[in-house]
Every structure is written in structure tokens, then in C-alpha cells.
Scaffold this motif. Structure first.
Motif, mmCIF file in Angstrom:
data_model
loop_
_atom_site.group_PDB
_atom_site.id
_atom_site.type_symbol
_atom_site.label_atom_id
_atom_site.label_comp_id
_atom_site.label_asym_id
_atom_site.label_seq_id
_atom_site.Cartn_x
_atom_site.Cartn_y
_atom_site.Cartn_z
ATOM 1 N N GLY A 1 53.984 -27.595 -143.830
ATOM 2 C CA GLY A 1 53.496 -27.249 -142.495
ATOM 3 C C GLY A 1 51.979 -27.168 -142.430
ATOM 4 N N THR A 2 51.348 -26.978 -143.587
ATOM 5 C CA THR A 2 49.889 -26.884 -143.643
ATOM 6 C C THR A 2 49.258 -28.176 -144.164
ATOM 7 O OG1 THR A 2 50.026 -25.912 -145.852
ATOM 8 C CG2 THR A 2 49.937 -24.383 -143.971
ATOM 9 N N ILE A 3 49.970 -29.272 -144.040
ATOM 10 C CA ILE A 3 49.492 -30.566 -144.529
ATOM 11 C C ILE A 3 48.101 -30.883 -143.981
ATOM 12 C CG2 ILE A 3 50.582 -31.861 -142.656
ATOM 13 C CD1 ILE A 3 51.149 -34.088 -144.743
ATOM 14 N N GLU A 4 47.289 -31.523 -144.809
ATOM 15 C CA GLU A 4 45.994 -32.023 -144.369
ATOM 16 C C GLU A 4 46.094 -33.539 -144.313
ATOM 17 O OE1 GLU A 4 42.793 -30.507 -146.719
ATOM 18 O OE2 GLU A 4 42.847 -28.621 -145.628
ATOM 19 N N VAL A 5 45.635 -34.113 -143.201
ATOM 20 C CA VAL A 5 45.697 -35.558 -142.998
ATOM 21 C C VAL A 5 44.306 -36.053 -142.635
ATOM 22 C CG1 VAL A 5 46.701 -37.422 -141.621
ATOM 23 C CG2 VAL A 5 48.083 -35.399 -142.192
ATOM 24 N N ARG A 6 43.837 -37.035 -143.386
ATOM 25 C CA ARG A 6 42.572 -37.695 -143.052
ATOM 26 C C ARG A 6 42.920 -39.140 -142.692
ATOM 27 N NH1 ARG A 6 38.321 -37.535 -147.484
ATOM 28 N NH2 ARG A 6 39.496 -39.304 -148.280
ATOM 29 N N PRO A 7 42.934 -39.449 -141.394
ATOM 30 C CA PRO A 7 43.359 -40.782 -140.961
ATOM 31 C C PRO A 7 42.322 -41.856 -141.252
ATOM 32 C CG PRO A 7 42.681 -39.466 -139.078
ATOM 33 C CD PRO A 7 42.588 -38.575 -140.288
ATOM 34 N N VAL A 8 42.811 -43.078 -141.322
ATOM 35 C CA VAL A 8 41.953 -44.254 -141.446
ATOM 36 C C VAL A 8 42.481 -45.267 -140.437
ATOM 37 C CG1 VAL A 8 43.305 -45.195 -143.373
ATOM 38 C CG2 VAL A 8 40.955 -45.934 -143.045
ATOM 39 N N PHE B 1 50.621 -29.989 -139.607
ATOM 40 C CA PHE B 1 51.493 -31.058 -139.121
ATOM 41 C C PHE B 1 51.330 -31.261 -137.622
ATOM 42 C CE2 PHE B 1 55.449 -33.059 -137.834
ATOM 43 C CZ PHE B 1 55.600 -34.038 -138.805
ATOM 44 N N GLU B 2 51.236 -30.189 -136.867
ATOM 45 C CA GLU B 2 51.105 -30.304 -135.407
ATOM 46 C C GLU B 2 49.786 -30.967 -135.012
ATOM 47 O OE1 GLU B 2 53.504 -29.945 -133.278
ATOM 48 O OE2 GLU B 2 54.807 -29.310 -134.910
ATOM 49 N N ALA B 3 48.711 -30.679 -135.740
ATOM 50 C CA ALA B 3 47.423 -31.314 -135.442
ATOM 51 C C ALA B 3 47.506 -32.820 -135.669
ATOM 52 C CB ALA B 3 46.316 -30.707 -136.306
ATOM 53 N N ALA B 4 48.188 -33.227 -136.728
ATOM 54 C CA ALA B 4 48.351 -34.661 -136.995
ATOM 55 C C ALA B 4 49.182 -35.316 -135.895
ATOM 56 C CB ALA B 4 48.994 -34.871 -138.362
ATOM 57 N N CYS B 5 50.230 -34.638 -135.442
ATOM 58 C CA CYS B 5 51.057 -35.175 -134.349
ATOM 59 C C CYS B 5 50.248 -35.303 -133.062
ATOM 60 C CB CYS B 5 52.277 -34.292 -134.120
ATOM 61 S SG CYS B 5 53.519 -34.412 -135.424
ATOM 62 N N LEU C 1 37.762 -47.324 -140.717
ATOM 63 C CA LEU C 1 36.938 -46.128 -140.562
ATOM 64 C C LEU C 1 37.772 -44.882 -140.811
ATOM 65 C CD1 LEU C 1 35.054 -47.171 -137.316
ATOM 66 C CD2 LEU C 1 34.228 -47.321 -139.678
ATOM 67 N N VAL C 2 37.234 -43.984 -141.586
ATOM 68 C CA VAL C 2 37.934 -42.752 -141.937
ATOM 69 C C VAL C 2 37.583 -41.680 -140.918
ATOM 70 C CG1 VAL C 2 38.175 -40.974 -143.704
ATOM 71 C CG2 VAL C 2 37.945 -43.366 -144.377
ATOM 72 N N GLY C 3 38.611 -40.991 -140.415
ATOM 73 C CA GLY C 3 38.409 -39.944 -139.428
ATOM 74 C C GLY C 3 38.231 -38.575 -140.053
ATOM 75 N N ASP C 4 38.089 -37.584 -139.201
ATOM 76 C CA ASP C 4 37.983 -36.200 -139.656
ATOM 77 C C ASP C 4 39.328 -35.724 -140.184
ATOM 78 O OD1 ASP C 4 35.324 -36.045 -138.827
ATOM 79 O OD2 ASP C 4 35.895 -35.386 -136.807
ATOM 80 N N THR C 5 39.285 -34.803 -141.133
ATOM 81 C CA THR C 5 40.508 -34.248 -141.696
ATOM 82 C C THR C 5 41.169 -33.325 -140.683
ATOM 83 O OG1 THR C 5 39.607 -34.406 -143.932
ATOM 84 C CG2 THR C 5 41.476 -32.907 -143.603
ATOM 85 N N LEU C 6 42.464 -33.530 -140.500
ATOM 86 C CA LEU C 6 43.275 -32.732 -139.582
ATOM 87 C C LEU C 6 44.065 -31.724 -140.398
ATOM 88 C CD1 LEU C 6 44.642 -35.833 -137.682
ATOM 89 C CD2 LEU C 6 42.758 -34.361 -136.938
ATOM 90 N N HIS D 1 47.518 -38.470 -128.952
ATOM 91 C CA HIS D 1 46.278 -38.718 -128.216
ATOM 92 C C HIS D 1 45.907 -40.202 -128.292
ATOM 93 C CE1 HIS D 1 42.405 -37.913 -126.414
ATOM 94 N NE2 HIS D 1 41.805 -38.493 -127.441
ATOM 95 N N GLY D 2 46.043 -40.792 -129.464
ATOM 96 C CA GLY D 2 45.756 -42.219 -129.602
ATOM 97 C C GLY D 2 46.691 -43.062 -128.757
ATOM 98 N N ALA D 3 47.964 -42.711 -128.743
ATOM 99 C CA ALA D 3 48.942 -43.453 -127.940
ATOM 100 C C ALA D 3 48.624 -43.330 -126.453
ATOM 101 C CB ALA D 3 50.351 -42.950 -128.233
#
Length: 142
Positions: A42-49, A62-66, A54-59, A71-73
């Protein structure tokens, strides 16, 4: 029932970090949030690319990643991720290489991720703009 216990009962092959990542990726690709949540802390950290590499900010969480995906969609991004290779680099880490493509823009990039597994759950997914960069972050030769 705890997430980890549910994942192990429903997906007995999820015992290795590589298989856990493979199953989580499949759930992500199928937009199966419920199954994906079962594989992640539940506390997963996700850094999208993205499809530009381009690498994004770390989220954090789990809810922040969702929310980031939603938001992108909502902004019209139609992103596809193809996972090409997975390699276990230590007891808790898996490096993967794949392609991120954005429909409509004609952009696609070969990128990499490092997944960290702790307690049978994925606790971080860090995107990198290249396989070489991901390998360097793990102390591996490119």
C-alpha cells in the motif's frame, strides 16, 4: 485476508520476485487494479517513465499511482507498455526492459524499471530512461 496471502493463494507462482513482477505487469496491462493492488504494498513508490523516456517524479502510495494514471487518461494519453525482458538482480530486485508507446503522438522509447520486492509484495517500481542507467543504479555493468 492479507494482500500477500491472497496473492499466494490465487497465484501460487508468485513466489519468486520475477513471477510476481510478471503477474503484476499483466494485471497493469489488463487494467486490473484489484489484482495489481494485491501484488503491491500500500505504500509502494512509483517513479514513472514516459514514451519520451523522461522520468517523472516519484509517487508515494498505490492510490497516488492510480491517480497519476487516471490523470493521464483524462488528458488523452493512451500509453501502452510492452515488457520485453526480466532479470533478477538480487534477492529482492528485478530489472525489466521494455517499450513505452503513446498512441497518437508517434512517440515510443525503450526504457527500464527496477522492481523491489519486500515481504512478498512489490514495494517500489522505479523507471529509468535506459537499461544502462537502471543497471548502474543497481551497481551492475551496463
Amino acid at each position: 485476508m492479507q494482500q500477500q496471502a491472497w496473492a499466494r493463494l490465487a497465484y501460487p507462482g508468485a513466489g519468486t520476485p520475477e513471477e510476481l513482477v510478471r503477474l503484476a505487469y499483466r494485471a497493469f496491462a489488463n487494467q486490473d487494479t484489484q489484482t495489481l493492488r494485491a501484488f503491491c504494498s500500500g505504500t509502494i513508490e512509483v517513479r514513472p517513465v514516459d514514451a519520451f523516456g523522461l522520468v517523472g517524479d516519484t509517487l508515494s502510495g498505490f492510490e497516488a499511482a492510480c491517480r497519476w494514471v487516471r490523470h493521464g487518461a483524462e488528458r488523452g494519453y493512451q500509453v501502452t507498455v510492452w515488457l520485453r525482458t526480466l532479470e533478477r538482480v538480487d534477492d529482492a530486485s528485478v530489472i525489466g526492459v521494455g517499450i513505452v508507446s503513446e498512441r497518437g503522438s508517434g512517440c515510443a522509447a525503450t526504457v527500464a524499471w527496477i522492481w523491489h520486492v519486500r515481504g512478498g509484495l512489490i514495494d517500489s517500481v522505479l523507471g529509468f530512461s535506459s537499461e544502462a542507467e537502471a543497471r548502474r543504479s543497481c551497481g551492475l555493468a551496463a
